[in-house]
Design a protein around this motif. Structure first.
Motif: not given
Lengths: 83, 148
Positions: B52-53, B56-57, B117
């Motif tokens: 998820g992160m 997004r990153e 990331a």
């Protein structure tokens, strides 16, 4: 709140995720880290030196003074090493 | 057009370039960077990430690169899980009309992948396993892209 742990932090704590009811006294990531440190054992070890850790709130990198609340997803991890 | 994938499977750089080129016939330059597991003393590498992160990153920095350079396409593929020496880790491919933006954007994306990331590498060697420490030189590399 959901708290996530990654890399050696996850290994040391023996868990990658926990659900947490946020007490009124916790307003920032630093407050949360200090609360977790006070649990003792591996938590005391992991959160003894915050300079070694990074954090994210709702999947975005944040500083230690960022606000946190009950509905948030907070993550603790070491500096990233991808690529 | 941008493609972002985080996956266990290997990737085929040639196939990714074919797909990237097909997106826009104004493309005159494609730059690819491939990161590979080094074998000096290391017998294996495990990549952990923050689902998820991570996506997004990467997307955030692809958008930033697209705002800074006239890109006609970007592909980022990052592997996770268990890898061996010689295995591919990451692919960054950037397409533009001309080479300069493609080269610069590829470097920019790699510098940010390395420092922002949420991936972590666990190295396996004959002597045991160890989490790879972040390198100060990667932070120096990313500083050159900040606006003064």
């Amino acid at each position: 709140m959901i708290i996530l742990y990654f890399s050696w932090i996850r290994q040391k704590l023996g868990t990658g995720e926990e659900r947490f009811d946020v007490p009124e006294t916790i307003k920032t990531v630093t407050d949360l880290a200090k609360h977790l440190r006070a649990r003792g054992g591996p938590f005391a070890e992991v959160f003894s030196d915050l300079k070694r850790l990074r954090s994210a709130v709702n999947q975005e990198h944040v500083g230690w003074e960022a606000s946190v609340g009950q509905g948030d997803e907070v993550a603790f991890f070491p500096p990233v090493t991808g690529g | 057009m941008s493609t972002i994938r985080v996956q266990r499977e290997d990737f085929d750089t040639a196939a990714e370039v074919v797909a990237l080129k097909a997106a826009d016939n104004g493309i005159g330059a494609v730059v690819t960077f491939t990161g590979i597991v080094r074998g000096n003393g290391v017998t294996g590498l495990t990549l952990e990430h923050y689902p998820g992160m991570t996506e997004r990153e990467i997307a955030r920095h692809v958008n930033e690169a697209s705002a800074r350079w006239p890109l006609l396409g970007v592909t980022v593929v990052h592997r996770i899980g268990s890898l061996r020496p010689g295995d591919n880790i990451v692919l960054v491919a950037t397409a533009s009309s001309h080479r300069e933006p493609a080269f610069e954007a590829a470097e920019f994306l790699m510098d940010y992948l390395k420092t922002r990331a949420p991936f972590w590498k666990l190295e396996e060697a004959a002597t045991g396993t160890e989490w790879v420490e972040a390198r100060g030189s990667d932070n120096d590399a990313v500083r050159r892209w900040r606006e003064d």
